[in-house]
Design an enzyme around this catalytic site. Structure first.
Site, PDB file in Angstrom:
ATOM      1  N   GLU A   1      -1.700  -9.011   2.950  1.00 26.95           N
ATOM      2  CA  GLU A   1      -1.743  -9.626   4.559  1.00 26.95           C
ATOM      3  C   GLU A   1      -3.006 -10.082   5.118  1.00 26.95           C
ATOM      4  O   GLU A   1      -3.145 -10.745   5.904  1.00 26.95           O
ATOM      5  CB  GLU A   1      -1.032  -8.911   5.420  1.00 26.95           C
ATOM      6  CG  GLU A   1      -1.810  -7.447   5.890  1.00 26.95           C
ATOM      7  CD  GLU A   1      -1.606  -6.166   4.706  1.00 26.95           C
ATOM      8  OE1 GLU A   1      -1.084  -6.557   3.552  1.00 26.95           O
ATOM      9  OE2 GLU A   1      -1.757  -5.176   5.297  1.00 26.95           O
TER      10      GLU A   1
ATOM     11  N   HIS B   1      -3.949  -4.866   0.210  1.00 23.26           N
ATOM     12  CA  HIS B   1      -3.427  -5.419   1.510  1.00 23.26           C
ATOM     13  C   HIS B   1      -3.413  -7.163   1.494  1.00 23.26           C
ATOM     14  O   HIS B   1      -4.182  -7.744   1.898  1.00 23.26           O
ATOM     15  CB  HIS B   1      -4.008  -4.985   2.644  1.00 23.26           C
ATOM     16  CG  HIS B   1      -3.944  -3.641   2.846  1.00 23.26           C
ATOM     17  ND1 HIS B   1      -3.000  -2.997   3.796  1.00 23.26           N
ATOM     18  CD2 HIS B   1      -4.506  -2.429   2.583  1.00 23.26           C
ATOM     19  CE1 HIS B   1      -2.958  -1.754   3.846  1.00 23.26           C
ATOM     20  NE2 HIS B   1      -3.837  -1.331   3.081  1.00 23.26           N
TER      21      HIS B   1
ATOM     22  N   CYS C   1       0.704  -1.079   0.196  1.00 26.38           N
ATOM     23  CA  CYS C   1       0.009   0.011   0.126  1.00 26.38           C
ATOM     24  C   CYS C   1       0.896   1.109   0.095  1.00 26.38           C
ATOM     25  O   CYS C   1       1.324   1.721  -1.029  1.00 26.38           O
ATOM     26  CB  CYS C   1      -0.886   0.005   1.165  1.00 26.38           C
ATOM     27  SG  CYS C   1      -2.396   0.945   0.672  1.00 26.38           S
TER      28      CYS C   1
END
Ligand code: GLN
Length: 539
Positions: free
Chosen positions: A512, A510, A384
């Site tokens: 993650e 993102h 990001c």
């Protein structure tokens, strides 16, 4: 279809005891016996969602597929269970009140005085049953944020009391998580705080069915008996939760203590299949017996607080396990890199991640770190804001674009290579207005991204306002530095890669948020693989 059963998890004595991990571990054990389980979290603060909270206040904000900005515990739920959560899985007091006040304005209460009981509690109860009523779950676990006795938690505790009454005791139970402190001077574990907190719960009309005790030392039989006697529960319902090396050990510890059996007996359920934790154990085996080691730098501005980058750290744990590699994280404060003194730290690393973030502080340090990784061919993964900074670094240092910056940091910069999307320009409210949730991304064939995903169409979760400014595409992109992922509808840049490099990638989304124990994220996994390959070349 059988009725959905409800489990409520409350906390006592102190906060931060890990209710989320206990809830996720219990859910894992039930899922491993073929029950369909979900977990939801009710948070007692007034923010409508944690999206407006500083990471220092509340840790990371976890984003779901449907674009909800939620509590980081939802990340644990998804990572443990490999099932998706949504807005319905996280409710705050702010959201409850907002909804009740909107109903009042619409005149839905027919002239009545709107009160905490029954209007707020009814709204809470409705939301507590929402997922259960979908028919998708056998068991719904509800975690109540905060600690019993807090003023803010009272409406939730009262709602749980009423719900248990409505549902019947065989359909609902309460697990109370407490701390058993160890007094080193006396060499003793102390039960009094737990007794008090169970009593506080009772004053609200709730008797705990199971008490999970966080402890640094083994609970003796005597102590368990004493607790059972004072707290009105059976001895088998006193569950020890001893400190462990990794949160991923907790489901096995809870199994050893018989937590799932006590729960199933109490709810009058029989396992749908014998417990199968084989893949979980396989993951743990790899996690605990690494063959390699890597030192990865994580550059961010909230590095003092572990919880700020929870999902990134967990994604690295998953990627480490799958690559049988122990990952040592060196947290680097981006501000510290700005004076140039800390650049030596970068030399000790085998890979670099530049974290997401907001605002100006520390960004020059991030750019310095990226320049170092690019020049020194150190595997780099920008997430990001990390991707945005990689674009700025290339624009400034390789393309000589003076004044290249993001308008987030410098609104009137000469070269706004990262800028607000047109649709964001007139937005005034900060809460819930970013580009959020799942967006499609088309990958370029033969890119490292496509190789990692092994497909060319993906969807990832977003949480940002600013984007690559396409007006600079011609000036910035070349045969070495290019967009290898774009949104198919809008053309927005989702991924950038730098080719003359072992592994250099920036992603606007993102990744993650989507890594789980049973499904480690391919980009993290490939990044770790690249770090290992580079390390091997050097040795
Ligand atoms: N601050 C940047 C933006 O809003 C990046 C956000 C992030 O890293 N999540 O676009």
């Amino acid at each position: 279809m059988s009725k959905t059963k409800y489990i409520f998890v409350t906390g006592g004595v102190t906060s931060s005891l890990g209710k989320g991990i206990i809830a996720a571990s219990l859910a894992k054990l039930l899922q491993a016996q073929d029950f369909k389980v979900t977990i939801q979290k009710f948070d007692p603060y007034i923010n409508v969602d944690p999206g407006t909270l500083n990471p220092y206040e509340h840790g990371e904000c976890f984003v779901t597929d449907d674009g909800a900005e939620t509590d980081l515990d939802l990340g644990h739920y998804e990572r443990f269970l490999n099932v998706k959560t949504s807005q319905a899985n996280n409710v705050t007091t702010g959201r409850i009140y907002q909804s009740v006040i909107e109903k009042e304005r619409r005149g839905e209460f027919l002239g009545k005085t709107v009160q905490v009981i029954p209007h707020i509690t009814n709204e809470i109860k409705e939301r507590m049953q929402l997922l259960g009523e979908s028919g998708d779950y056998d068991i719904v676990i509800t975690e109540i944020g905060g600690t019993v006795g807090d003023i803010e938690s009272l409406p939730y505790i009262e709602s749980v009391r009423q719900l248990i009454w409505d549902l019947g005791r065989e359909n609902a139970l309460v697990i109370h998580l407490t701390l058993i402190p160890y007094l080193a001077a006396a060499g003793e574990l102390k039960t009094k705080p737990t007794q008090h907190s169970v009593k506080t719960l009772m004053e609200s009309g709730i008797s705990a069915d199971i008490i999970v005790c966080r402890t640094e030392h083994e609970l003796t039989t005597d102590l368990r008996e004493k607790l059972a006697l004072f707290c009105n529960v059976k001895k088998e319902a006193i569950i020890q939760s001893i400190d462990v090396d990794t949160i991923y050990d907790v489901p096995l510890k809870m199994r050893d203590e018989g937590l799932d059996q006590v729960v199933l007996t109490k709810l009058q359920l029989t396992p749908k299949q014998p417990l199968d934790l084989s893949s979980w154990k396989e993951f743990l085996k790899k996690l605990k017996n690494p063959k390699n080691k890597l030192k990865i730098g994580l550059v961010g501005k909230y590095v003092e607080l572990q919880d700020s980058y929870k999902s990134i750290l967990e994604s690295l744990t998953h990627a480490g396990a799958i690559n049988e590699t122990e990952i040592e994280i060196l947290s680097i404060h981006s501000v510290d890199l700005e004076d140039g003194n800390q650049i030596d730290q970068l030399k000790t690393l085998e890979g670099l991640i530049v974290a997401p973030g907001f605002g100006e502080r520390g960004i020059e340090g991030k750019i310095e770190a990226i320049a170092y990784a690019r020049a020194n061919k150190m595997p780099f993964f920008g997430i990001c804001l990390g991707m945005q900074m990689a674009v700025i670094e290339y624009a400034r240092n390789q393309k000589g674009i003076k004044g290249a910056n993001s308008t987030e940091m410098e609104p009137h910069c000469k070269a706004p290579v990262i800028d607000l999307m047109e649709s964001q320009k007139n937005i005034k409210n900060k809460g819930g207005t970013m580009r959020l949730g799942l967006w499609d991304c088309q990958l370029t064939a033969n890119s490292k991204a496509a190789a990692a995903y092994q497909k060319e169409r993906i969807a990832e979760r977003h949480r940002h306002r600013y984007e690559f400014n396409d007006d600079f595409a011609k000036q910035i992109f070349d045969a070495n530095f290019m967009a290898t992922g774009t949104n198919p509808e809008t053309g927005l840049v989702e991924i950038i890669e730098y080719k003359e490099h072992p592994w250099f990638m920036g992603v606007q989304f993102h990744p993650e948020y989507k890594s789980t124990v049973s499904n480690p994220h391919p980009l993290f996994s490939e990044f770790i693989k690249a770090c290992l390959e580079e390390k091997a070349k050097k040795n």
